[in-house]
Enzyme design. Structure first.
Site, PDB file in Angstrom:
ATOM      1  N   ASP A  11       0.845  -1.193   0.000  1.00 59.42           N
ATOM      2  CA  ASP A  11       0.000   0.000   0.000  1.00 59.42           C
ATOM      3  C   ASP A  11       0.881   1.244   0.000  1.00 59.42           C
ATOM      4  OD1 ASP A  11      -2.094  -1.758   0.151  1.00 59.42           O
ATOM      5  OD2 ASP A  11      -2.521  -1.389   2.266  1.00 59.42           O
ATOM      6  N   ASP A 134     -15.541  -2.390   0.004  1.00 58.58           N
ATOM      7  CA  ASP A 134     -14.968  -2.172   1.334  1.00 58.58           C
ATOM      8  C   ASP A 134     -16.111  -1.822   2.272  1.00 58.58           C
ATOM      9  OD1 ASP A 134     -12.456  -2.383   0.030  1.00 58.58           O
ATOM     10  OD2 ASP A 134     -12.555  -0.249  -0.467  1.00 58.58           O
TER      11      ASP A 134
END
Length: 240
Positions: A11, A134
């Site tokens: 990330d 998400d």
């Protein structure tokens, strides 16, 4: 994805490799200066796939770490790569697929314009198009996990399957980065709702968590914090 895969997360935020707690930008549990080196470490340790997310892009809507993403892809030696974060346009998708990305992850853009998924699937083939769902409190979120929608992951997943998505990436925000274990029920519910593959993410802390999510029916799991803090090795996770 035909076989179960363990996928290390890389990330990116402000040019660094980070792991956030519950997606909160100011809560960095991991922060490493050399994200390309991190990615190459996972490749050298035998990773079959890499998960690269431009967190700045996810939050701001523009691929702020594009050059880093491109460099990791170029140096990954043919390892399967999936990329998300700030992918909002046809040009974003085209540029990533042209340099060898296997799956482009569409999140906010898919929720805002579901037909975008159909168009991409028709043009590039469904296997290259993954929709990110998400969830927090049972509802799907957008814009870097900041805005909550009114629908559940299974409701969105069924719609995106109909529109041509090749797979779903599901992240349980409530467990993300917490190192307190997984909650398999939401993932299992989503797997039951669709016929396309589901990749699980969020909360993996132990090897048992990997096994639990595998048993829920996912085709793979994305692991970040637990690998970076050496709760277990990539090799051991892959053995699961």
């Amino acid at each position: 994805m035909s076989i179960f895969k363990v996928i290390p997360a890389v990330d990116l935020k402000n040019g660094r490799c980070v792991q956030l707690v519950q997606g909160v930008p100011t809560r960095e549990r991991v922060s490493i200066e050399d994200p390309v080196g991190v990615a190459m470490r996972w490749v050298e340790e035998g990773a079959e796939a890499l998960h690269i997310i431009d967190l700045d892009g996810a939050i701001g809507g523009v691929r702020a770490n594009k050059d880093l993403v491109d460099e990791i892809i170029r140096r990954s030696g043919g390892v399967e790569v999936q990329v998300g974060g700030g992918i909002r346009t046809h040009a974003d998708v085209t540029s990533l697929l042209e340099i060898g990305v296997e799956r482009v992850i569409i999140g906010t853009a898919a929720i805002q314009n579901p037909e975008f998924v159909r168009d991409l699937s028709d043009e590039f083939g469904k296997r290259h198009i993954t929709v990110a769902l998400d969830a927090r409190d049972g509802k799907v979120t957008t814009h870097g996990w900041r805005e909550k929608t009114s629908l559940t992951p299974p409701e969105y997943a069924r719609e995106f399957e109909r529109l041509g998505a090749g797979s779903i990436l599901f992240t349980n925000i409530e467990t993300e980065g917490m190192l307190q274990g997984v909650r398999p029920e939401p993932t299992a519910e989503l797997v039951r709702a669709v016929r396309i593959p589901v990749i699980g993410s969020g909360g993996i802390t132990t090897l048992e968590d990997v096994a639990i999510l595998k048993e829920s029916g996912v085709c793979g799991v994305v692991i970040g914090t637990a690998l970076y803090l050496e709760r277990f090795s990539l090799e051991d996770a892959m053995k699961v």
